[in-house]
Design an enzyme around this catalytic site. Structure first.
Site, PDB file in Angstrom:
ATOM      1  N   GLU A   1      40.093 -15.348  39.676  1.00 27.92           N
ATOM      2  CA  GLU A   1      40.281 -16.653  40.308  1.00 27.92           C
ATOM      3  C   GLU A   1      40.630 -17.716  39.251  1.00 27.92           C
ATOM      4  O   GLU A   1      40.029 -17.739  38.179  1.00 27.92           O
ATOM      5  CB  GLU A   1      38.981 -17.037  41.031  1.00 27.92           C
ATOM      6  CG  GLU A   1      39.061 -18.344  41.812  1.00 27.92           C
ATOM      7  CD  GLU A   1      37.729 -18.671  42.510  1.00 27.92           C
ATOM      8  OE1 GLU A   1      36.712 -18.025  42.177  1.00 27.92           O
ATOM      9  OE2 GLU A   1      37.724 -19.564  43.380  1.00 27.92           O
TER      10      GLU A   1
ATOM     11  N   LYS B   1      42.671 -20.288  49.632  1.00 23.33           N
ATOM     12  CA  LYS B   1      41.250 -20.017  49.889  1.00 23.33           C
ATOM     13  C   LYS B   1      40.757 -20.751  51.128  1.00 23.33           C
ATOM     14  O   LYS B   1      40.842 -21.982  51.214  1.00 23.33           O
ATOM     15  CB  LYS B   1      40.446 -20.436  48.653  1.00 23.33           C
ATOM     16  CG  LYS B   1      38.979 -20.070  48.666  1.00 23.33           C
ATOM     17  CD  LYS B   1      38.376 -20.403  47.287  1.00 23.33           C
ATOM     18  CE  LYS B   1      36.926 -20.029  47.136  1.00 23.33           C
ATOM     19  NZ  LYS B   1      36.437 -20.264  45.747  1.00 23.33           N
TER      20      LYS B   1
ATOM     21  N   CYS C   1      36.943 -15.353  46.182  1.00 23.79           N
ATOM     22  CA  CYS C   1      35.563 -15.673  45.823  1.00 23.79           C
ATOM     23  C   CYS C   1      34.658 -15.970  47.034  1.00 23.79           C
ATOM     24  O   CYS C   1      34.280 -15.035  47.726  1.00 23.79           O
ATOM     25  CB  CYS C   1      35.549 -16.822  44.809  1.00 23.79           C
ATOM     26  SG  CYS C   1      33.996 -16.884  43.840  1.00 23.79           S
TER      27      CYS C   1
END
Lengths: 313, 313
Positions: free
Chosen positions: A44, A117, A167
């Site tokens: 990330e 994300k 994540c």
């Protein structure tokens, strides 16, 4: 598509110099390719320290557009090496619209698209809601916005169909499910997770175990591979330099889980590592025939999952 | 509600005699109560062998209504002991409508309701689609059918709010989520899972690990306790008596997982066991503040979860 084929994981760190970070990633991608990797995944926000440890307006300068200089360089590299690259970046989509994104580059060097994300955390030392606009939900019918710009999605790369999540997404079964339902054979989770110094002794072991357990469960529930790519090493929090231990110890331990949930390979906890691992996509159908969860999903009874919560009490 | 309080797990076997099975369960419930248990959970189809190993029309005789003789007896016991009981039974709802159900009895002896298994497996030695009508989905608005009769649900018992799901349900994150969203503090999974003799050596370890991993993931993703109650011991398949090893070796290993995913207690693999374990419901809020997944669910982007699958290819 060729199967078995090999996945490459670049588990590294990043310092303050974006050019040096790109150079390191390039070197490690070449190493992974030399060892046979065909789909290579970076961590990330790969070319920067994990800057969300504090809220600083000047850190928005780290962002760049997609396509942009970094994806340009890595598209050239992907084409040269004939590898698929998953490139997580701090994306500047437009003025005041910044994303925690991942570009997907095919083995011919083409930029296939970008995942933004969807689930954004916000905790002490992880102030992501300050920096990132969450990925957009589906566009309504007739919207002038491209449906490719939003939501959970997959890409049919040269070697496999992959979905990318980032994540915090890894804690939400819905994201894994919606991506797998689109045909993902591999769910890739670029990650920046570690121990808060104040919590490591009391909670550290359970936190890492929970992180791994959740992602293994996505592999099992969806009968696909999961590739988790974490950052490694200690990063101090520049704004807290007066405090001992202020910062995050990223716990490495990147891994690949097979469709039956077993850990195929796990990177070390404290060191940079290039993992190259052969996997066999035929395991997917075998696993789903053995455990036919998609056959038995009760789609007539799931509508309430779009609610926040019941009444509780 | 009192917290901490104690959960009781009855991990046992069952033979061909329903009266003896009820007597055994009664004895073990009394033992659990004497050791402090307040919510006590029995295994799936508690008072019969796991008869789904083969398709035999005469096994429908094992079913009974709810309320019925078995729940009557256990309501009397619950009232006497002031314990909550989760009682999984083969339910005869009506002619030709048979369910894999669990009755929930409160500590005053009242029958609070019944959960009817929503996800029904069907595999060699687990021919459940032959025996069981799946639990119904939500009734449409204006339906004369009671909404209490269907779907995923919870009960506010004297000691905690519990949701009940059964065995195969444990592989579906949607069921855990929808139950937790209704306020469940504890997800109870009565279960009958074991090793197929032909698979134990090659797949047995991964199968049991996957089973535990999935349910730990429900605890983590939903910030609640999970109580898995499995059957134990070898049951031959009466229809296959000529074949060596024909039958199922139920793998025991009932467990409780905390909201952070850690295993609080695990029963043995080969023996009957009465587990009594104190848990603290305050861990739920603490876990959800530390890992605020409910805060960040992207309910605007989950609607497609009611689809079967994408186009795939």
């Amino acid at each position: 598509m060729t199967s078995p084929f090999s996945i490459g994981i670049i588990q590294d760190l990043a310092d303050q110099d974006p050019a040096a970070n790109l150079a390191r990633a390039t070197r490690l991608i070449r190493e992974a390719t030399a060892r046979g990797a065909q789909i290579i995944c970076l961590k990330e926000l790969f070319n920067a320290p994990y800057f969300c440890k504090a809220q600083h307006a000047d850190r928005f300068d780290l962002a760049e557009p997609i396509p942009g200089p970094t994806t340009d360089a890595l598209q050239t590299l992907a084409k040269e090496l004939e590898v698929v690259l998953v490139v997580p970046l701090f994306e500047r989509q437009g003025p005041g619209v910044y994303r925690n994104s991942a570009a997907v580059i095919d083995a011919d060097g083409s930029l296939m698209g970008v995942y933004r994300k969807m689930h954004i955390p916000d905790d002490p030392l992880f102030y992501e809601k300050y920096y990132f606009t969450p990925g957009d939900g589906p566009s309504p019918a007739g919207s002038p916005l491209s449906p490719e710009a939003s939501g959970f999605k997959v890409w049919k790369t040269r070697y496999a169909t992959i979905g990318v999540l980032i994540c915090w997404d890894q804690w939400f079964p819905e994201g894994a499910r919606l991506t797998a339902m689109q045909g993902a054979e591999i769910l890739v989770y670029p990650t920046a997770i570690g121990w808060h110094p104040a919590e490591k002794a009391t909670h550290g072991e359970h936190q890492q175990a929970a992180w791994e357990t959740m992602q293994r469960s996505h592999a099992i529930a969806n009968g696909c591979f999961v590739v988790a790519v974490n950052r490694v090493g200690f990063e101090p929090d520049p704004s807290s330099s007066g405090k001992p231990q202020a910062g995050i110890e990223f716990w490495g331990q990147s891994f690949i889980a097979a469709p039956d949930g077993r850990i195929v390979v796990r990177a070390p906890v404290e060191h940079e590592a290039v993992i190259v691992q052969e996997i066999d996509l035929a395991e997917i159908d075998a696993s789903r025939i053995g455990w036919p969860f998609f056959r038995d999903r009760r789609i007539d009874a799931y509508a309430e999952i779009t609610k926040r919560f019941g009444d509780g009490d």
